[in-house]
Scaffold this motif. Structure first.
Motif, PDB file in Angstrom:
ATOM      1  N   ASP A 214      32.544  39.483  42.406  1.00 59.27           N
ATOM      2  CA  ASP A 214      33.155  39.234  43.852  1.00 59.27           C
ATOM      3  C   ASP A 214      34.611  38.998  43.715  1.00 59.27           C
ATOM      4  O   ASP A 214      35.045  38.266  43.141  1.00 59.27           O
ATOM      5  CB  ASP A 214      32.647  38.071  44.241  1.00 59.27           C
ATOM      6  CG  ASP A 214      32.565  37.915  45.939  1.00 59.27           C
ATOM      7  OD1 ASP A 214      33.533  38.838  46.486  1.00 59.27           O
ATOM      8  OD2 ASP A 214      32.036  37.254  46.817  1.00 59.27           O
ATOM      9  N   THR A 215      35.191  40.109  44.164  1.00 57.86           N
ATOM     10  CA  THR A 215      36.726  40.209  44.430  1.00 57.86           C
ATOM     11  C   THR A 215      37.184  39.466  45.164  1.00 57.86           C
ATOM     12  O   THR A 215      38.534  39.165  45.183  1.00 57.86           O
ATOM     13  CB  THR A 215      37.220  42.049  44.666  1.00 57.86           C
ATOM     14  OG1 THR A 215      36.596  42.215  45.900  1.00 57.86           O
ATOM     15  CG2 THR A 215      36.739  42.849  43.680  1.00 57.86           C
ATOM     16  N   ASN A 216      36.540  38.627  46.138  1.00 63.68           N
ATOM     17  CA  ASN A 216      36.914  37.508  46.947  1.00 63.68           C
ATOM     18  C   ASN A 216      37.663  36.587  45.903  1.00 63.68           C
ATOM     19  O   ASN A 216      38.280  35.410  46.482  1.00 63.68           O
ATOM     20  CB  ASN A 216      35.978  36.910  47.774  1.00 63.68           C
ATOM     21  CG  ASN A 216      35.855  38.003  48.979  1.00 63.68           C
ATOM     22  OD1 ASN A 216      36.751  38.073  49.737  1.00 63.68           O
ATOM     23  ND2 ASN A 216      34.522  38.337  49.240  1.00 63.68           N
ATOM     24  N   LEU A 217      37.431  36.351  44.709  1.00 60.93           N
ATOM     25  CA  LEU A 217      37.602  35.271  43.913  1.00 60.93           C
ATOM     26  C   LEU A 217      39.186  35.743  43.461  1.00 60.93           C
ATOM     27  O   LEU A 217      39.625  34.723  42.638  1.00 60.93           O
ATOM     28  CB  LEU A 217      36.732  35.048  42.677  1.00 60.93           C
ATOM     29  CG  LEU A 217      35.667  34.238  42.831  1.00 60.93           C
ATOM     30  CD1 LEU A 217      34.823  34.647  43.787  1.00 60.93           C
ATOM     31  CD2 LEU A 217      35.065  33.970  41.583  1.00 60.93           C
ATOM     32  N   SER A 218      39.685  36.610  43.840  1.00 59.56           N
ATOM     33  CA  SER A 218      41.118  36.771  43.427  1.00 59.56           C
ATOM     34  C   SER A 218      41.841  36.753  44.606  1.00 59.56           C
ATOM     35  O   SER A 218      41.441  37.049  45.861  1.00 59.56           O
ATOM     36  CB  SER A 218      41.238  38.328  42.624  1.00 59.56           C
ATOM     37  OG  SER A 218      41.059  39.188  43.576  1.00 59.56           O
ATOM     38  N   VAL A 219      43.244  36.491  44.515  1.00 61.55           N
ATOM     39  CA  VAL A 219      44.312  36.211  45.878  1.00 61.55           C
ATOM     40  C   VAL A 219      44.241  37.672  46.669  1.00 61.55           C
ATOM     41  O   VAL A 219      44.281  37.393  47.980  1.00 61.55           O
ATOM     42  CB  VAL A 219      45.595  35.611  45.537  1.00 61.55           C
ATOM     43  CG1 VAL A 219      45.431  34.293  45.113  1.00 61.55           C
ATOM     44  CG2 VAL A 219      46.440  36.575  44.429  1.00 61.55           C
ATOM     45  N   ASP A 220      44.273  38.759  46.074  1.00 56.13           N
ATOM     46  CA  ASP A 220      44.336  39.936  46.933  1.00 56.13           C
ATOM     47  C   ASP A 220      43.119  40.721  47.062  1.00 56.13           C
ATOM     48  O   ASP A 220      43.107  41.924  47.314  1.00 56.13           O
ATOM     49  CB  ASP A 220      45.529  40.747  46.333  1.00 56.13           C
ATOM     50  CG  ASP A 220      45.267  41.221  45.041  1.00 56.13           C
ATOM     51  OD1 ASP A 220      44.218  40.958  44.458  1.00 56.13           O
ATOM     52  OD2 ASP A 220      46.145  42.086  44.530  1.00 56.13           O
ATOM     53  N   HIS A 221      41.995  40.024  46.671  1.00 55.45           N
ATOM     54  CA  HIS A 221      40.688  40.817  47.042  1.00 55.45           C
ATOM     55  C   HIS A 221      40.387  41.968  46.073  1.00 55.45           C
ATOM     56  O   HIS A 221      39.757  43.173  46.658  1.00 55.45           O
ATOM     57  CB  HIS A 221      40.407  41.080  48.369  1.00 55.45           C
ATOM     58  CG  HIS A 221      40.690  39.933  49.001  1.00 55.45           C
ATOM     59  ND1 HIS A 221      39.578  39.069  49.680  1.00 55.45           N
ATOM     60  CD2 HIS A 221      41.362  39.419  49.888  1.00 55.45           C
ATOM     61  CE1 HIS A 221      39.944  38.204  50.385  1.00 55.45           C
ATOM     62  NE2 HIS A 221      41.146  38.389  50.766  1.00 55.45           N
TER      63      HIS A 221
END
Length: 396
Positions: free
Chosen positions: A84-91
């Motif tokens: 899940d890229t939601n786990l980085s600040v800029d997705h």
């Protein structure tokens, strides 16, 4: 009247028995509409992938999952978090951005991996058979005391995923708030933990369960190992060259007083221990002291991933090698260990690489180097690259 009473009693017993059987035998899985809408057929909460009961060969004895046993539910949540890229600040970045299934969960980037605010400080390590090792510390320099602790450190790194809470970054608490607002996480955390509450420890446990579930035991080596009682016996399915390479790998070298090999094998197994091919926790650095920034030296790298799946079955490397990613072929890796040069300032070189205080000189012949490489190729599996339970759940 008596007959009616008996019939009523029998019907009552039947009803009670059926009701009890239904309650005790069948678990009703609630509807999780957001999981279904997001992941479609890639995740079926009523029919979970097998993570907790995978086949493990009898000759594999190391297991570091005791404190956080793999469960199908936990690993399923971990799989979602991992991709899940939601786990980085800029997705834009997920764990899987640097640990790619098609590269044995390593990165085929030449050296550093890309993050949200720069690049990683070291080459990304492959995540194969992390469960089957004595070593419990993680990162090349072992700065994480456990896999659980390691899993959220890249998330909290300014350069990698950006929730550092420093340099103007959002904090890890901000990430939790973000995840709390995502409906499929409300359902998944309830499914796994019984309530919607999201905490760092829950994230860590789920990610670690998924990562430890990634295993590879379908190599030519494994096919041969099942046919013998120990590694020192010739494997019937190996070529003569592969068996020669295996013997070189397993047998310690004999050195003269100057650190020059005068007999025996080349002793790779002293640090990379068969049959798991995990790193000996007592290992120190391997003589490579470079940094990705090309400034100073780095003598703290004492950990390595399993040697399994260094390469794909066609022989191509899954990624460049070492913490610097500066070795691009197996031949070059073997060449490095053939002649160890002790760099100025390297006070942390493993004693097995400096017999008598001198950098080892294995003096391998071309034939020995070829045989050793042939053996390393037998450690390549195939299932780990294609098994759907380790693939992205966001892709149908």
């Amino acid at each position: 009247m008596r007959a009616i009473t008996i019939l009523f009693f029998l019907l009552s017993c039947l009803f009670i028995s059926c009701s009890k059987d239904t309650n005790d035998t069948y678990e009703s899985i609630p509807e999780y509409p957001n999981v279904k809408a997001t992941f479609g057929n890639t995740i079926d909460l009523n029919n979970l992938e097998n993570y907790d009961n995978q086949f493990v060969p009898s000759y594999i004895t190391k297991d570091n999952s005791i404190l956080n046993p793999i469960s199908n539910k936990g690993a399923t949540l971990g799989r979602v978090l991992f991709y899940d890229t939601n786990l980085s600040v800029d997705h834009t970045i997920a764990c899987a951005s640097c640990h790619k299934q098609e590269n044995a969960f390593g990165d085929n980037a030449l050296m550093a991996s890309n993050g949200v605010n720069g690049v990683t400080g070291r080459h990304s390590m492959r995540l194969i058979n992390t469960r089957f090792a004595t070593e419990t510390k993680f990162f090349w320099d072992e700065r994480a005391a456990s896999l659980e602790i390691q899993t959220t450190m890249p998330i909290k790194d300014h350069a990698e995923m950006g929730f550092s809470g420093t340099n103007g970054d959002l904090s890890f608490d901000d990430l939790i708030t973000r995840l709390e607002g995502i409906d499929y996480y409300k359902e998944l955390f309830t499914f796994v933990y019984g309530n919607e509450e999201i905490t760092e420890s829950k994230i860590q446990n789920a990610l670690a369960q998924f990562i430890r579930s990634i295993q590879s035991f379908d190599s030519k080596y494994d096919s041969g190992r099942t046919l013998v009682t120990n590694d020192n016996q010739p494997f019937p399915n190996f070529t003569q060259n592969e068996n020669t390479g295996k013997n070189l790998f397993l047998t310690p070298p004999q050195f003269d007083g100057n650190g020059s090999r005068i007999g025996g094998g080349v002793g790779c197994a002293g640090c990379h221990r068969a049959p798991e091919f995990d790193i000996d926790p007592n290992s120190l650095n391997n003589g490579i002291t470079g940094t990705l920034s090309n400034t100073g030296i780095d003598i703290t790298n004492t950990r390595a991933p399993s040697l399994r799946d260094l390469v794909k079955q066609d022989g191509t490397l899954n990624s460049t090698l070492m913490h610097t990613g500066n070795i691009a072929t197996l031949q070059a890796a073997i060449g490095h260990y053939n002649t160890i040069t002790i760099a100025p300032g390297n006070t942390n070189l493993d004693s097995r690489l400096r017999p008598g205080g001198n950098g080892q000189q294995l003096n391998m012949t071309g034939a020995e180097m070829n045989a050793l490489q042939s053996f390393l190729l037998t450690l390549a599996g195939s299932n780990v690259y294609v098994d759907s339970k380790w693939s992205s759940p966001f892709e149908e």
